[in-house]
Motif scaffolding. Structure first.
Motif, PDB file in Angstrom:
ATOM      1  N   ASN A   1      53.524  44.996 123.356  1.00 55.09           N
ATOM      2  CA  ASN A   1      52.115  45.328 123.204  1.00 55.09           C
ATOM      3  C   ASN A   1      51.941  46.277 122.034  1.00 55.09           C
ATOM      4  O   ASN A   1      52.077  47.483 122.163  1.00 55.09           O
ATOM      5  N   ARG A   2      51.652  45.735 120.882  1.00 61.58           N
ATOM      6  CA  ARG A   2      51.423  46.540 119.684  1.00 61.58           C
ATOM      7  C   ARG A   2      49.928  46.711 119.455  1.00 61.58           C
ATOM      8  O   ARG A   2      49.434  46.590 118.345  1.00 61.58           O
ATOM      9  N   ALA A   3      49.233  46.983 120.557  1.00 64.38           N
ATOM     10  CA  ALA A   3      47.781  47.136 120.484  1.00 64.38           C
ATOM     11  C   ALA A   3      47.139  45.878 119.904  1.00 64.38           C
ATOM     12  O   ALA A   3      46.152  45.944 119.173  1.00 64.38           O
ATOM     13  N   ASP A   4      47.734  44.696 120.214  1.00 64.64           N
ATOM     14  CA  ASP A   4      47.180  43.444 119.714  1.00 64.64           C
ATOM     15  C   ASP A   4      45.819  43.147 120.337  1.00 64.64           C
ATOM     16  O   ASP A   4      44.974  42.503 119.726  1.00 64.64           O
ATOM     17  N   LEU A   5      45.622  43.586 121.563  1.00 64.34           N
ATOM     18  CA  LEU A   5      44.366  43.315 122.232  1.00 64.34           C
ATOM     19  C   LEU A   5      43.370  44.433 121.949  1.00 64.34           C
ATOM     20  O   LEU A   5      43.754  45.595 121.836  1.00 64.34           O
ATOM     21  N   PRO A   6      42.099  44.113 121.822  1.00 61.45           N
ATOM     22  CA  PRO A   6      41.085  45.163 121.575  1.00 61.45           C
ATOM     23  C   PRO A   6      41.161  46.237 122.667  1.00 61.45           C
ATOM     24  O   PRO A   6      41.121  45.933 123.857  1.00 61.45           O
ATOM     25  N   GLY A   7      41.287  47.475 122.245  1.00 66.03           N
ATOM     26  CA  GLY A   7      41.372  48.562 123.216  1.00 66.03           C
ATOM     27  C   GLY A   7      42.708  48.655 123.912  1.00 66.03           C
ATOM     28  O   GLY A   7      42.867  49.416 124.870  1.00 66.03           O
ATOM     29  N   GLY A   8      43.677  47.896 123.435  1.00 67.06           N
ATOM     30  CA  GLY A   8      44.980  47.883 124.080  1.00 67.06           C
ATOM     31  C   GLY A   8      45.717  49.206 123.914  1.00 67.06           C
ATOM     32  O   GLY A   8      45.551  49.901 122.919  1.00 67.06           O
ATOM     33  N   VAL A   9      46.526  49.529 124.906  1.00 68.54           N
ATOM     34  CA  VAL A   9      47.341  50.741 124.854  1.00 68.54           C
ATOM     35  C   VAL A   9      48.736  50.364 124.376  1.00 68.54           C
ATOM     36  O   VAL A   9      49.320  49.382 124.824  1.00 68.54           O
ATOM     37  N   TYR A  10      49.264  51.153 123.488  1.00 71.09           N
ATOM     38  CA  TYR A  10      50.542  50.880 122.828  1.00 71.09           C
ATOM     39  C   TYR A  10      51.680  51.368 123.724  1.00 71.09           C
ATOM     40  O   TYR A  10      52.011  52.557 123.742  1.00 71.09           O
ATOM     41  N   GLN A  11      52.292  50.441 124.480  1.00 71.24           N
ATOM     42  CA  GLN A  11      53.357  50.820 125.399  1.00 71.24           C
ATOM     43  C   GLN A  11      54.252  49.622 125.696  1.00 71.24           C
ATOM     44  O   GLN A  11      53.895  48.483 125.441  1.00 71.24           O
ATOM     45  N   SER A  12      55.431  49.899 126.235  1.00 67.54           N
ATOM     46  CA  SER A  12      56.430  48.850 126.464  1.00 67.54           C
ATOM     47  C   SER A  12      56.362  48.325 127.895  1.00 67.54           C
ATOM     48  O   SER A  12      55.838  48.990 128.803  1.00 67.54           O
ATOM     49  N   TRP A  13      56.928  47.152 128.098  1.00 69.71           N
ATOM     50  CA  TRP A  13      56.983  46.585 129.439  1.00 69.71           C
ATOM     51  C   TRP A  13      57.886  47.414 130.357  1.00 69.71           C
ATOM     52  O   TRP A  13      57.659  47.484 131.568  1.00 69.71           O
ATOM     53  N   GLN A  14      58.900  48.077 129.784  1.00 70.40           N
ATOM     54  CA  GLN A  14      59.789  48.880 130.615  1.00 70.40           C
ATOM     55  C   GLN A  14      59.094  50.132 131.130  1.00 70.40           C
ATOM     56  O   GLN A  14      59.440  50.639 132.195  1.00 70.40           O
ATOM     57  N   ALA A  15      58.120  50.624 130.388  1.00 64.93           N
ATOM     58  CA  ALA A  15      57.316  51.741 130.882  1.00 64.93           C
ATOM     59  C   ALA A  15      56.382  51.259 131.984  1.00 64.93           C
ATOM     60  O   ALA A  15      56.196  51.933 133.003  1.00 64.93           O
ATOM     61  N   VAL A  16      55.816  50.077 131.790  1.00 61.59           N
ATOM     62  CA  VAL A  16      54.830  49.547 132.726  1.00 61.59           C
ATOM     63  C   VAL A  16      55.434  49.263 134.103  1.00 61.59           C
ATOM     64  O   VAL A  16      54.786  49.465 135.133  1.00 61.59           O
ATOM     65  N   ILE A  17      56.694  48.818 134.146  1.00 59.88           N
ATOM     66  CA  ILE A  17      57.277  48.426 135.435  1.00 59.88           C
ATOM     67  C   ILE A  17      57.948  49.578 136.171  1.00 59.88           C
ATOM     68  O   ILE A  17      58.488  49.372 137.274  1.00 59.88           O
ATOM     69  N   LEU A  18      57.940  50.784 135.616  1.00 60.44           N
ATOM     70  CA  LEU A  18      58.589  51.924 136.286  1.00 60.44           C
ATOM     71  C   LEU A  18      58.162  52.081 137.744  1.00 60.44           C
ATOM     72  O   LEU A  18      59.019  52.270 138.624  1.00 60.44           O
TER      73      LEU A  18
END
Length: 337
Positions: free
Chosen positions: A77-94
């Motif tokens: 996720n390199r902020a490709d989506l409008p308003g997207g937050v720049y973070q990794s999948w490994q952070a998201v699944i913690l």
């Protein structure tokens, strides 16, 4: 009491001769020489098993995330989506892999490199590190790659590293490499920059490629790689475990969304991956850890699949087979690996 004469003979004490002692030492040395390889093999097997368990935990984390959100996490996720937050999948699944203590430190409304997340991203997470990888534990203090948060200070903030990454897509192909015909119709032409081609993207794809659901994995979850080893960062490694220096940016942090990569194949001699699709790029794994599959296991690497299973794939596997396993909807029928 009668005293013993001074010159009376005393009983002789048994002792090794010099020759006997040398023989014993030689035997011990031989036994150690025989034992050490066995011990090393046991350690290597234990490291490979522990690595497999790490991937299992991450795969289950992704599946738990999917169960809660009806989609898999974004792999890059390199902020490709409008308003997207720049973070990794490994952070998201913690929160979904029993790492709630670190997840509670992390502000998911901010980019990973925001100052409020400095404490969280400095954590070294055990299941994100393969025990076979040298120089443990380690941190990434190289400059990270933008875009940056508005509050980013430009400092080389210490980031806990990971040896595991999602593969976004199979980026390029040349049919003369391995002769991918028959069951591999989507590999029939050379393509560049196809990060978002529906037939080439993987499960943990970039945001611009659209979210991954079970319905989009038409090749089958048991036939699609989700997470691969790309171990050793921020140190750069090449063929045969050669140390090539320091990556800059290191793209080694588990919180860094830039670390995910597209499978291309590397040059077996130099480890180079450019020009993309070059006929010389026949190495499937362990030739380049910058943006390719790389492990420190003998003979292959561990991979987590979309169904949560973990498999060890031999380094002798063809580019065709691994490329087919990377894509979620390529329509290939991959032979046994």
């Amino acid at each position: 009491m009668k005293e013993r004469p001074i010159n009376a003979s005393l009983p002789r004490r048994a002792a090794f001769t010099l020759i006997e002692l040398l023989v014993v030492i030689a035997i011990i040395a031989i036994l150690i020489g025989l034992l050490l390889p066995a011990v090393q093999k046991v350690r290597a097997a234990a490291a490979r098993l522990s690595c497999s368990n790490n991937l299992k935990q991450m795969a289950l984390g992704c599946l738990n995330y999917e169960s809660a959100n009806q989609k898999f996490p974004i792999g890059d996720n390199r902020a490709d989506l409008p308003g997207g937050v720049y973070q990794s999948w490994q952070a998201v699944i913690l929160p979904y892999e029993e790492q709630t203590a670190i997840a509670n430190q992390y502000d998911y409304t901010r980019d990973y490199d925001d100052t409020v997340n400095y404490t969280a991203i400095a954590n070294q997470i055990k299941i994100y590190n393969c025990p076979a990888t040298p120089m443990q534990p380690r941190l990434d203090t190289t400059p990270d790659e933008g875009p940056k948060s508005a509050s980013y200070t430009g400092k080389n903030t210490a980031r806990g590293v990971t040896d595991y990454w999602g593969i976004n897509a199979m980026e390029t192909w040349v049919p003369t490499v391995g002769g991918c015909t028959g069951s591999f119709p989507s590999f029939s032409s050379y393509q560049v920059g196809n990060d978002f081609d529906p037939a080439r993207v993987g499960i943990l794809c970039r945001a611009a490629a659209g979210v991954t659901t079970f319905a989009t994995i038409t090749d089958g979850t048991s036939n699609t790689i989700m997470i691969a080893e790309s171990a050793g960062r921020p140190t750069s490694y090449g063929p045969g475990g050669a140390t090539l220096g320091q990556l800059n940016p290191g793209e080694a942090g588990w919180s860094d969304p830039n670390g995910a990569f597209k499978f291309k194949g590397a040059n077996p001699t130099t480890g180079a991956v450019k020009p993309h699709g070059a006929a010389a790029n026949t190495c499937v794994m362990s030739c380049n850890n910058t943006n390719e599959i790389y492990s420190f296991h003998t003979g292959g690497s561990n991979f987590a699949f979309g169904d949560g299973s973990v498999h060890f794939i031999s380094s002798s596997a063809s580019l065709c087979v691994v490329g087919a396993l990377v894509t979620r909807a390529g329509g290939e029928v991959a032979p046994s690996y």
